[in-house]
Design a protein around this motif. Structure first.
Motif, short mmCIF file in Angstrom:
data_model
loop_
_atom_site.label_atom_id
_atom_site.label_comp_id
_atom_site.label_asym_id
_atom_site.label_seq_id
_atom_site.Cartn_x
_atom_site.Cartn_y
_atom_site.Cartn_z
N THR A 193 9.52 -9.00 17.95
CA THR A 193 10.36 -10.07 19.90
C THR A 193 9.86 -8.51 20.71
O THR A 193 9.62 -7.43 20.86
CB THR A 193 12.27 -9.24 19.23
OG1 THR A 193 12.25 -9.97 17.63
CG2 THR A 193 12.24 -9.65 20.17
N SER A 194 8.78 -9.70 21.20
CA SER A 194 8.45 -9.24 22.76
C SER A 194 9.31 -8.24 23.03
O SER A 194 8.71 -7.41 23.98
CB SER A 194 7.87 -10.18 23.16
OG SER A 194 8.21 -10.91 23.71
N SER A 195 10.76 -8.91 23.83
CA SER A 195 11.08 -7.80 24.47
C SER A 195 11.77 -6.18 24.26
O SER A 195 12.36 -5.96 24.85
CB SER A 195 12.70 -9.10 24.67
OG SER A 195 13.12 -8.88 23.80
N GLN A 196 11.26 -5.93 22.47
CA GLN A 196 11.81 -4.84 22.33
C GLN A 196 10.48 -3.87 22.07
O GLN A 196 10.85 -3.36 21.39
CB GLN A 196 12.64 -5.27 20.97
CG GLN A 196 13.64 -5.87 21.16
CD GLN A 196 14.05 -6.21 19.44
OE1 GLN A 196 13.62 -5.55 17.84
NE2 GLN A 196 15.88 -7.23 19.59
N VAL A 197 8.91 -4.73 22.27
CA VAL A 197 8.09 -3.38 22.35
C VAL A 197 8.56 -2.24 23.41
O VAL A 197 8.25 -2.98 24.12
CB VAL A 197 6.49 -4.17 22.53
CG1 VAL A 197 5.86 -3.71 22.37
CG2 VAL A 197 6.85 -5.34 21.26
N LEU A 198 8.06 -1.19 22.94
CA LEU A 198 8.14 -0.19 23.73
C LEU A 198 7.48 0.89 22.74
O LEU A 198 7.48 1.82 21.70
CB LEU A 198 10.15 0.70 23.10
CG LEU A 198 10.40 1.39 24.75
CD1 LEU A 198 9.96 1.22 26.33
CD2 LEU A 198 11.69 1.92 24.29
N ALA A 199 6.76 1.55 24.31
CA ALA A 199 5.70 2.34 23.81
C ALA A 199 6.57 4.14 24.33
O ALA A 199 7.49 3.93 25.50
CB ALA A 199 4.46 2.93 24.68
N SER A 200 5.83 5.29 22.93
CA SER A 200 6.64 6.20 24.10
C SER A 200 5.90 6.80 25.11
O SER A 200 5.00 6.65 25.63
CB SER A 200 6.46 7.19 22.33
OG SER A 200 5.36 7.35 22.16
N SER A 201 6.48 8.37 24.99
CA SER A 201 6.02 8.62 25.40
C SER A 201 4.56 9.40 25.83
O SER A 201 3.67 9.85 26.39
CB SER A 201 7.16 10.16 26.45
OG SER A 201 7.53 11.12 25.25
N GLY A 202 4.39 9.65 24.09
CA GLY A 202 3.20 10.03 23.98
C GLY A 202 2.26 8.90 23.52
O GLY A 202 1.02 9.47 23.36
N ALA A 203 1.89 7.54 24.12
CA ALA A 203 1.30 7.04 24.36
C ALA A 203 0.09 6.78 25.10
O ALA A 203 0.30 7.52 26.26
CB ALA A 203 1.93 5.05 24.34
N ASP A 204 -0.67 6.42 24.58
CA ASP A 204 -2.60 6.44 25.75
C ASP A 204 -2.39 4.57 26.26
O ASP A 204 -2.59 3.35 25.05
CB ASP A 204 -3.59 6.78 24.86
CG ASP A 204 -4.65 5.98 25.48
OD1 ASP A 204 -4.52 6.38 26.95
OD2 ASP A 204 -5.65 6.92 25.24
N ILE A 205 -1.95 4.84 26.95
CA ILE A 205 -2.11 3.30 27.72
C ILE A 205 -2.89 3.25 28.58
O ILE A 205 -2.99 3.72 29.85
CB ILE A 205 -0.58 2.89 28.40
CG1 ILE A 205 0.51 3.25 27.16
CG2 ILE A 205 0.24 1.17 28.79
CD1 ILE A 205 2.40 2.87 27.81
N ILE A 206 -3.46 1.67 29.28
CA ILE A 206 -4.05 1.10 29.81
C ILE A 206 -3.35 0.53 30.89
O ILE A 206 -3.02 -0.98 30.04
CB ILE A 206 -5.39 0.24 29.10
CG1 ILE A 206 -6.53 0.86 28.56
CG2 ILE A 206 -6.15 -0.27 30.60
CD1 ILE A 206 -7.72 -0.25 27.93
N PRO A 207 -2.90 0.72 32.36
CA PRO A 207 -2.15 0.06 33.11
C PRO A 207 -2.69 -1.34 33.67
O PRO A 207 -3.97 -1.44 33.81
CB PRO A 207 -2.21 0.67 33.96
CG PRO A 207 -3.36 1.87 33.82
CD PRO A 207 -3.69 2.18 32.48
#
Length: 146
Positions: A7-21
């Motif tokens: 469910t796209s609205s529920q996808v959530l990265a954690s505080s430990g994630a490596d994210i390209i903004p």
């Protein structure tokens, strides 16, 4: 088994994630949060599909991530490239100990490794460490067809 139901609205990265903004990258076509995406040579993200030869300029063995927001072509896209506790939402029922890969059944999908097709390009995304929708997303390996 089948691809995970995300469910796209529920996808959530954690505080430990490596994210390209999103200020850095954009979608090359319509993307939904939770889809596995691959970076093209032009710097745009496309849905990854393990069953097809990648489109021109897209390589399943290059940078792979999971989209964190919805976007249409040309819009900003945030992409998670690793996360020890990526929450894929309540619909994504993961099996503890199961390894998950880029799907060849549907572009952008995530499938259990037991579903791998004979001609799928392999790309292991991670594994489920506990019951629920949390994937230990650490792209471990890529390779040729199975």
């Amino acid at each position: 088994m089948a691809d995970l139901v995300i469910t796209s609205s529920q996808v959530l990265a954690s505080s430990g994630a490596d994210i390209i903004p999103a200020i850095i990258v954009q979608a090359g076509q319509t993307i939904t949060a939770g889809m596995v995406v691959v970076l093209s040579a032009a710097g745009e993200w496309y849905p990854a599909d393990a069953s097809l030869p990648p489109p021109t300029g897209v390589n399943i063995n290059s940078l792979v991530g999971i989209a964190l927001n919805n976007a249409v072509a040309g819009q900003p896209l945030s992409v998670c490239i690793s996360d020890p506790n990526l929450d894929l939402g309540a619909g994504a029922v993961l099996t503890v100990g199961q390894t998950y890969i880029v799907s060849g059944a549907a572009a952008g999908g995530i499938a259990p490794i037991s579903d791998i097709g004979a001609l799928w390009y392999r790309c292991i995304l991670g594994a489920a460490r506990s019951p629920g929708p949390t994937l230990k997303f650490l792209k471990i390996a890529t390779g040729a067809t199975a």
